[in-house]
Design a protein around this motif. Structure first.
Motif, PDB file in Angstrom:
ATOM      1  N   LYS A  57       1.945   1.653  -3.433  1.00  9.74           N
ATOM      2  CA  LYS A  57       0.808   2.092  -4.248  1.00  9.74           C
ATOM      3  C   LYS A  57       0.580   3.591  -4.084  1.00  9.74           C
ATOM      4  CE  LYS A  57      -3.400   0.891  -3.136  1.00  9.74           C
ATOM      5  NZ  LYS A  57      -4.652   0.142  -2.954  1.00  9.74           N
ATOM      6  N   ASP A  58       0.748   4.103  -2.855  1.00 11.40           N
ATOM      7  CA  ASP A  58       0.590   5.541  -2.635  1.00 11.40           C
ATOM      8  C   ASP A  58       1.619   6.343  -3.433  1.00 11.40           C
ATOM      9  OD1 ASP A  58      -1.483   5.028  -0.904  1.00 11.40           O
ATOM     10  OD2 ASP A  58      -0.277   5.274   0.918  1.00 11.40           O
ATOM     11  N   GLN A 115      -0.278  -7.115  -5.267  1.00 13.51           N
ATOM     12  CA  GLN A 115      -1.522  -7.316  -4.526  1.00 13.51           C
ATOM     13  C   GLN A 115      -2.195  -8.628  -4.915  1.00 13.51           C
ATOM     14  OE1 GLN A 115      -3.230  -3.467  -5.607  1.00 13.51           O
ATOM     15  NE2 GLN A 115      -3.144  -2.860  -3.443  1.00 13.51           N
ATOM     16  N   TYR A 125      -1.940   2.330  -8.542  1.00 11.02           N
ATOM     17  CA  TYR A 125      -2.514   0.983  -8.521  1.00 11.02           C
ATOM     18  C   TYR A 125      -1.842   0.043  -9.515  1.00 11.02           C
ATOM     19  CZ  TYR A 125      -5.829  -2.800  -9.194  1.00 11.02           C
ATOM     20  OH  TYR A 125      -6.393  -4.035  -9.315  1.00 11.02           O
ATOM     21  N   GLU A 126      -1.624   0.505 -10.715  1.00 13.44           N
ATOM     22  CA  GLU A 126      -1.045  -0.361 -11.755  1.00 13.44           C
ATOM     23  C   GLU A 126       0.325  -0.899 -11.348  1.00 13.44           C
ATOM     24  OE1 GLU A 126      -2.389  -1.552 -14.597  1.00 13.44           O
ATOM     25  OE2 GLU A 126      -4.245  -0.603 -13.923  1.00 13.44           O
ATOM     26  N   ASN A 178       0.833  -1.216   0.000  1.00 12.80           N
ATOM     27  CA  ASN A 178       0.000   0.000   0.000  1.00 12.80           C
ATOM     28  C   ASN A 178       0.861   1.257   0.000  1.00 12.80           C
ATOM     29  OD1 ASN A 178      -2.475  -1.303  -0.154  1.00 12.80           O
ATOM     30  ND2 ASN A 178      -2.650  -1.493   2.059  1.00 12.80           N
ATOM     31  N   THR A 208       1.409  -1.645  -8.347  1.00 13.60           N
ATOM     32  CA  THR A 208       1.352  -2.665  -7.294  1.00 13.60           C
ATOM     33  C   THR A 208       0.342  -3.767  -7.568  1.00 13.60           C
ATOM     34  OG1 THR A 208      -0.245  -1.333  -6.069  1.00 13.60           O
ATOM     35  CG2 THR A 208       2.094  -1.052  -5.512  1.00 13.60           C
ATOM     36  N   SER A 209      -0.385  -3.680  -8.647  1.00  7.60           N
ATOM     37  CA  SER A 209      -1.418  -4.675  -8.941  1.00  7.60           C
ATOM     38  C   SER A 209      -0.906  -6.119  -8.902  1.00  7.60           C
ATOM     39  CB  SER A 209      -2.063  -4.363 -10.288  1.00  7.60           C
ATOM     40  OG  SER A 209      -3.029  -5.321 -10.602  1.00  7.60           O
TER      41      SER A 209
END
Length: 124
Positions: free
Chosen positions: A70-71, A82, A75-76, A67, A78-79
């Motif tokens: 991701k910050d 995750q 999102y892409e 996370n 760390t997708s």
């Protein structure tokens, strides 16, 4: 990368507060990494290794690190990371349900049994 691995390894002997502080420092250092794609590649391989061999301190700490990434990168970025966590949680849940089903049938397996269901696009 190696700094993070050493800190995680050392974290087995320290408090949760100290682990979280080290994780925050890791995320702060990440902003200075120039080749973030290369970092993601190596981080993903190390994460996969920790998850498959069950050497991670906890999924929650791994998710906290992801996370934080991701910050910083979105999102892409760390997708895939995750999805690895989701795969392991799903695999753990299915294994527990299978064990409970066998217990309900009073028919235990003569060997230890565990299955990991992994998405082909997420794992290195």
């Amino acid at each position: 990368k190696q700094w993070y691995q050493r800190r995680v390894r050392d974290a087995k002997n320290i408090s949760l507060t100290e682990v979280e502080e080290r994780l925050r420092k890791f995320i702060d250092l990440f902003k200075y990494v120039e080749d973030k794609d290369l970092f993601q590649k190596f981080y993903g391989k190390k994460l996969a290794n920790r998850l498959i061999h069950n050497t991670s301190l906890s999924w929650d700490l791994e998710e906290t690190a992801i996370n934080g990434l991701k910050d910083r990168c979105g999102y892409e970025y760390t997708s895939p990371l995750q999805r690895m966590i989701i795969d392991m949680k799903l695999s753990d849940d299915l294994t527990k349900k299978f064990d409970q089903h066998l217990k309900n049938l009073n028919s235990p397996l003569p060997v230890a049994f565990s299955v990991n269901i992994l998405q082909s696009g997420a794992w290195p």
